[in-house]
Design an enzyme around this catalytic site. Structure first.
Site, PDB file in Angstrom:
ATOM      1  N   ASP A 250      32.059  17.410 122.061  1.00 35.57           N
ATOM      2  CA  ASP A 250      31.883  16.813 123.380  1.00 35.57           C
ATOM      3  C   ASP A 250      30.459  16.298 123.517  1.00 35.57           C
ATOM      4  OD1 ASP A 250      31.869  16.163 126.051  1.00 35.57           O
ATOM      5  OD2 ASP A 250      32.898  17.980 126.690  1.00 35.57           O
ATOM      6  N   HIS A 346      40.654   8.556 125.251  1.00 34.26           N
ATOM      7  CA  HIS A 346      39.494   8.833 126.090  1.00 34.26           C
ATOM      8  C   HIS A 346      38.217   8.235 125.509  1.00 34.26           C
ATOM      9  CE1 HIS A 346      37.237  11.137 129.091  1.00 34.26           C
ATOM     10  NE2 HIS A 346      36.395  11.490 128.124  1.00 34.26           N
TER      11      HIS A 346
END
Length: 438
Positions: A250, A346
């Site tokens: 992330d 995403h």
């Protein structure tokens, strides 16, 4: 969510990592003006193997059992309170964090707010230097070094009416628009004042939290508090991008301070801005509590999870090939003619070049608040992102995500806040002084 977290460690001259300074002894970059504090003295003792009190000295509490591990750089790391920008923005991800919002109490206004920020700034300066709080220290962090503690302060939209400073309220602080994934709890959103606390030791972070709460006194009361965590520094074989609770790397495409336009994207300039002068060198923090629907996510195969994100779960590399930092090939297709990186992935949707250059510096914490009444994990991401203009940063990207992000069905935005975070305090100043005394 998977493509913008904190950048890899920078190594400026004399810095330990990204604004964190080695403070084990005077003269190595630590400020000597107040000498060596009790906690820093303990850090020196641990780091050098010296055991104070072991030879009959009077400082018995500094003696450590022979089998104890000496204080390493993890505890000795120190971040400077005074500077161009507030701490807690450019530093690496910290192992423990608290974010808390306060509302001014009835009858408290500009004068009380100024006194509060003065108290908070002094407490932050002391604790970040590894010193005890000025009054009624709880001793929770007595045996620890500074542990890269950072304390950051911001103002919410409602603060300016409460202090009769509406004319100084930035346009950039206008409330965020509604988004389709929002299921916001108003009681856990917004607030007059916002404080972010981060450290690489849980007790050091908690100690700071209690000190800040006690300093609020009669001037402000807690509106909401959220607690988070990240992987501890040194827990991996080599520095790497953090993982979130979905197991995904992330933060691969987070803006880096070495980027030519980094300051332009993240910080309010000193001149030529639509923002008031008191926001110079400051930034805007968007804070979102994002629930991850982990039970649903974990039903997917690894291949299905990778298609949702657009990156390999193992190493964060784009599905189009290469390593984690390889540029994603958005046009690449497989033998059947299908896009290798799905159109609603995403990582594709959040790319700056797919959003008019919009970018934000993400510095999140994971959270886990147990199991809710339905028997599912109350866990996810305390999303914190920084930008010079939230309309061009967070809002632009979130609107794009609203229109078809594959990840949206596995997350839920449950709380939200937007805060104006002024620039750092100079020596002798407190945070927000140019606003409150201007």
């Amino acid at each position: 969510m998977a493509d913008q977290s904190i950048p890899e460690a920078r190594r400026p001259e004399k810095a330990l990592n990204d604004g964190v300074w080695e403070s084990a002894s005077p003269g190595d970059g630590a400020s000597p003006k107040e000498g060596v504090s009790r906690r820093r003295l303990l850090g020196t003792a641990g780091a050098t193997g010296l055991v104070l009190g072991a030879a009959g000295g009077t400082v018995g509490y500094a003696a450590r059992p022979a089998e104890a591990t000496p204080l390493a750089s993890l505890g000795a790391g120190q971040v400077m309170f005074h500077g161009k920008h507030q701490p807690g923005i450019l530093q690496l991800l910290q192992a423990r964090g608290h974010v808390v919002a306060f509302d001014l109490t009835a009858g408290a206004g500009r004068k009380e707010a100024a006194a509060l920020l003065r108290r908070w700034s002094e407490t932050a300066r002391r604790l970040m230097a590894g010193e005890a709080a000025k009054q009624d220290d709880t001793d929770v962090a007595r045996d620890a070094g500074p542990s890269s503690l950072t304390i950051t302060f911001g103002f919410g939209y409602s603060f300016f009416a409460r202090t009769s400073l509406e004319k100084q309220r930035p346009v950039s602080l206008d409330p965020l628009p509604d988004f389709s994934s929002d299921q916001l709890d108003k009681a856990r959103s917004n607030g007059d004042l916002w404080v972010q606390i981060g450290a690489n030791d849980a007790l050091v972070a908690f100690h700071a939290l209690r000190a800040i709460q006690k300093d609020a006194g009669q001037a402000a009361k807690v509106r909401w508090q959220m607690n988070g965590f990240n992987r501890s520094p040194g827990a991996t074989a080599h520095p790497m991008t953090a993982r979130n609770l979905m197991g995904q790397m992330d933060g691969t495409r987070n803006p880096k301070p070495t980027d030519a336009d980094f300051d332009q994207r993240i910080f309010v300039p000193e001149s030529g801005s639509k923002d008031p002068a008191w926001m110079a060198n400051g930034s805007y923090a968007v804070v979102r509590r994002i629930r991850m629907l982990l039970d649903d996510w974990e039903q997917l195969s690894v291949k299905e999870q990778e298609d949702v994100i657009g990156r390999r779960k193992s190493d964060g590399a784009p599905l189009s090939g290469g390593a984690e930092t390889t540029e994603m090939d958005l046009e690449k297709t497989d033998k059947a003619g299908n896009l290798v990186v799905p159109i609603n992935a995403h990582a594709r949707i959040t790319r700056p070049d797919q959003n008019g250059g919009a970018a934000m510096l993400r510095r999140p914490f994971s959270y886990h608040d147990g199991i809710d009444a339905d028997g599912v994990p109350d866990a996810g991401l305390l999303f914190i992102c920084w930008q010079a203009d939230p309309l061009r940063g967070f809002v632009t990207v979130q609107r794009k995500l609203d229109r078809g992000d594959a990840l949206s069905k596995f997350i839920r935005h449950e709380a939200s806040g937007l805060f104006a975070v002024p620039g750092g305090a100079a020596e002798g100043e407190y945070v927000g002084q140019r606003l409150l005394e201007g």
